[in-house]
Design a protein around this motif. Sequence first.
Motif, PDB file in Angstrom:
ATOM      1  N   LYS A   1      28.887  39.650 -13.215  1.00 27.18           N
ATOM      2  CA  LYS A   1      29.203  38.221 -13.199  1.00 27.18           C
ATOM      3  C   LYS A   1      28.814  37.642 -11.842  1.00 27.18           C
ATOM      4  O   LYS A   1      28.833  38.354 -10.827  1.00 27.18           O
ATOM      5  CB  LYS A   1      30.697  37.977 -13.448  1.00 27.18           C
ATOM      6  CG  LYS A   1      31.168  38.330 -14.848  1.00 27.18           C
ATOM      7  CD  LYS A   1      32.622  37.942 -15.037  1.00 27.18           C
ATOM      8  CE  LYS A   1      33.114  38.255 -16.426  1.00 27.18           C
ATOM      9  NZ  LYS A   1      34.527  37.825 -16.631  1.00 27.18           N
TER      10      LYS A   1
ATOM     11  N   ARG B   1      29.826  26.705 -22.716  1.00 27.71           N
ATOM     12  CA  ARG B   1      30.329  26.906 -21.350  1.00 27.71           C
ATOM     13  C   ARG B   1      29.316  27.616 -20.454  1.00 27.71           C
ATOM     14  O   ARG B   1      29.674  28.114 -19.393  1.00 27.71           O
ATOM     15  CB  ARG B   1      31.587  27.787 -21.401  1.00 27.71           C
ATOM     16  CG  ARG B   1      32.763  27.195 -22.127  1.00 27.71           C
ATOM     17  CD  ARG B   1      33.801  28.265 -22.502  1.00 27.71           C
ATOM     18  NE  ARG B   1      34.127  29.176 -21.422  1.00 27.71           N
ATOM     19  CZ  ARG B   1      35.080  28.971 -20.529  1.00 27.71           C
ATOM     20  NH1 ARG B   1      35.785  27.856 -20.576  1.00 27.71           N
ATOM     21  NH2 ARG B   1      35.340  29.859 -19.593  1.00 27.71           N
ATOM     22  N   THR B   2      28.055  27.681 -20.841  1.00 22.01           N
ATOM     23  CA  THR B   2      27.084  28.469 -20.086  1.00 22.01           C
ATOM     24  C   THR B   2      26.667  27.769 -18.800  1.00 22.01           C
ATOM     25  O   THR B   2      26.293  26.588 -18.817  1.00 22.01           O
ATOM     26  CB  THR B   2      25.841  28.743 -20.947  1.00 22.01           C
ATOM     27  OG1 THR B   2      26.257  29.338 -22.191  1.00 22.01           O
ATOM     28  CG2 THR B   2      24.890  29.680 -20.236  1.00 22.01           C
ATOM     29  N   ARG B   3      26.695  28.501 -17.678  1.00 20.24           N
ATOM     30  CA  ARG B   3      26.238  27.949 -16.401  1.00 20.24           C
ATOM     31  C   ARG B   3      24.732  27.708 -16.430  1.00 20.24           C
ATOM     32  O   ARG B   3      23.966  28.524 -16.933  1.00 20.24           O
ATOM     33  CB  ARG B   3      26.534  28.929 -15.262  1.00 20.24           C
ATOM     34  CG  ARG B   3      27.951  29.001 -14.795  1.00 20.24           C
ATOM     35  CD  ARG B   3      28.045  29.779 -13.487  1.00 20.24           C
ATOM     36  NE  ARG B   3      27.693  31.185 -13.607  1.00 20.24           N
ATOM     37  CZ  ARG B   3      26.660  31.763 -13.007  1.00 20.24           C
ATOM     38  NH1 ARG B   3      25.847  31.045 -12.236  1.00 20.24           N
ATOM     39  NH2 ARG B   3      26.429  33.050 -13.150  1.00 20.24           N
ATOM     40  N   ASP B   4      24.303  26.576 -15.840  1.00 23.98           N
ATOM     41  CA  ASP B   4      22.870  26.291 -15.760  1.00 23.98           C
ATOM     42  C   ASP B   4      22.140  27.282 -14.858  1.00 23.98           C
ATOM     43  O   ASP B   4      20.934  27.500 -15.019  1.00 23.98           O
ATOM     44  CB  ASP B   4      22.633  24.869 -15.227  1.00 23.98           C
ATOM     45  CG  ASP B   4      23.045  23.799 -16.226  1.00 23.98           C
ATOM     46  OD1 ASP B   4      23.114  24.120 -17.425  1.00 23.98           O
ATOM     47  OD2 ASP B   4      23.303  22.659 -15.801  1.00 23.98           O
ATOM     48  N   ASP B   5      22.857  27.856 -13.891  1.00 22.42           N
ATOM     49  CA  ASP B   5      22.182  28.693 -12.890  1.00 22.42           C
ATOM     50  C   ASP B   5      22.397  30.186 -13.107  1.00 22.42           C
ATOM     51  O   ASP B   5      22.228  30.980 -12.187  1.00 22.42           O
ATOM     52  CB  ASP B   5      22.642  28.305 -11.487  1.00 22.42           C
ATOM     53  CG  ASP B   5      24.134  28.541 -11.264  1.00 22.42           C
ATOM     54  OD1 ASP B   5      24.876  28.697 -12.270  1.00 22.42           O
ATOM     55  OD2 ASP B   5      24.565  28.572 -10.093  1.00 22.42           O
ATOM     56  N   GLN B   6      22.772  30.608 -14.319  1.00 21.94           N
ATOM     57  CA  GLN B   6      22.907  32.041 -14.543  1.00 21.94           C
ATOM     58  C   GLN B   6      21.596  32.624 -15.058  1.00 21.94           C
ATOM     59  O   GLN B   6      20.718  31.900 -15.532  1.00 21.94           O
ATOM     60  CB  GLN B   6      24.058  32.362 -15.501  1.00 21.94           C
ATOM     61  CG  GLN B   6      23.832  32.009 -16.950  1.00 21.94           C
ATOM     62  CD  GLN B   6      24.962  32.537 -17.832  1.00 21.94           C
ATOM     63  OE1 GLN B   6      24.803  33.493 -18.552  1.00 21.94           O
ATOM     64  NE2 GLN B   6      26.119  31.884 -17.750  1.00 21.94           N
TER      65      GLN B   6
ATOM     66  N   SER C   1      20.599  27.794 -20.954  1.00 19.42           N
ATOM     67  CA  SER C   1      22.001  27.372 -20.868  1.00 19.42           C
ATOM     68  C   SER C   1      22.444  26.582 -22.099  1.00 19.42           C
ATOM     69  O   SER C   1      23.642  26.410 -22.318  1.00 19.42           O
ATOM     70  CB  SER C   1      22.224  26.533 -19.605  1.00 19.42           C
ATOM     71  OG  SER C   1      21.396  25.387 -19.597  1.00 19.42           O
TER      72      SER C   1
ATOM     73  N   SER D   1      30.473  33.021 -21.223  1.00 25.02           N
ATOM     74  CA  SER D   1      29.500  31.969 -21.505  1.00 25.02           C
ATOM     75  C   SER D   1      29.456  31.677 -23.001  1.00 25.02           C
ATOM     76  O   SER D   1      30.064  32.366 -23.805  1.00 25.02           O
ATOM     77  CB  SER D   1      28.112  32.396 -21.030  1.00 25.02           C
ATOM     78  OG  SER D   1      28.105  32.639 -19.657  1.00 25.02           O
TER      79      SER D   1
END
Length: 551
Positions: A170, A472-477, A522, A544
């Motif tokens: 994570k 809920r997914t982060r744009d920067d993952q 994302s 996510s």
Amino acid sequence: MIAAPTDAPGERIEVGVLIVGGGPGGLACALRLGQLLEERPDVAERLGEVPVALVDKGKQPGSHLLSGAVMNPRALRRLFRGRPEQLAAVPTYGEVPGEGVYLLTRRRALRIPPPPTLRNHGNWIVSISQMARTLAEQAEAGGTFILPETSAERLLVEHGRVAGVRTGDKGRGKEGEPLGNFEPGSDIVAKVTVLAEGTAGHLTYAAIDHFGLHGREPQMWELGVKEVWRVARPLDKIVHTLGWPLRKRAAYREFGGSWIYPMGEEMVSIGFVIGLDYRDLELSAHDLLQEFKTHPFVRRILEGGERLAWGAKTITSGGWHALPRKLNAPGLLLVGESAGLVDLARLKGVHLAIESGRLAAEAAFRSLERGESPGRIGVFDSYDEELRGGYVGQSLRQVRNMRQAFEKGFFVGGALASAMTVTKGKLPPKEFHNERNDAVPLLRSGRAARYPVPDGALTFDKLSSVFASGNRTRDDQPNHVRIERRVPRDVAEMWAWMCPAQVYEVGDELGDGTVEVRMTPSNCVQCGAISARGGRLTPPEGGSGPEYTLT
């Protein structure tokens, strides 16, 4: 996807039985293990501080679950036999009050007699995400340790047997670099590992490849897109439709249909399913659902209502022919849709998952008794025998050729399906074959011109629908979708239309008939469709994806 444990022995998380996936199959397995260990505390003591653990990549069990759902309660009643209070606690919208099957043309809805496979008297209407949350609470009360927001990234194999899983890191950035909140994954080692990942499972297919468990025929999938509406008038029956907006000619290979189910007096579940072996590159399950809602018959049901939720998910449809050669390997059991246990002809999979989870728990428990070993070759063969020889296997075998028959078109497929139903699968005498979804040649017909323009009231675009999923997914993952980024234009366009969450976009021409595929991972709601048509969905960072609450 397959690796040996890497953490030092003293740093590994040790559990007795590890279940991957908090769907109906995984939770049924956890519940049954809790019952058995309650009766045999000596076995529980030998399993250590955590006899049973369950990991789920969603925020909580149920967050990534989507189904119609009309459920046969048979397996749930078996699971809770002698425990009426637990059965009564399962949330439902009651028994099916009545049913109607309709053949649609563009303007008309012709009611037809329900085929035997679509008769649902005595079945329950449920929200699968709500049901999972309740089952998870009951499993925790029975001793299962649940780890939500935890993706299972690699299957640990040591000395020829499955030894557990490696959880995902994570707090990594787009390029994989650790961020300030970085947390490394861990090795969770177990005596028995149960894969209950659902459709197109990441570790399931790694295990099938590694242990040579491929079925006789390739797996196939459908894609379902669903909405939940608050409606002005109650719906007094469940509804299934065939025909429009799909085209009947065999050349298009458009197999599918819809459902509309009442969820109490104030809500309905409405969805559309399309087989992922279609040929038209502009076919879109999301847009088919929007088009379907413009039919006068459907519009009347939704009139004055409000959309509350949206989601999308693939459905395993290869059936009996695509079942893995074995549903186990040393230290490993496959349950539910991980094993391909879906009866598409009856639109049922939840009760098969629950039954397989129960049987897997009993097989795992037997392997943990004194004098046995979960790593012994053949120790879980009784699970296969019980599953294939019981009602799960019998129901799948009877309809083993029904999905494939519709590749011959709506009318020929319908006639063959009727013969199969009447004879319980004995006719026609020959066996049909599955074709890989990604092997189907593409055509272009201008189909997209018929899709309605989103109005934000009855019909909606893809991005507003992703928002309605609670994504809920982060744009920067890091990107969790694996595809070729340079492909023929037809393939890129097909991916863009197919994806219900607008993950893929056709990019620049590269001069040789290929284009660049741009991605917005994302947006992904982890439906799994890309795994059926040439790519591979892998687990994103734990927690996510969608946050389904009504689906």
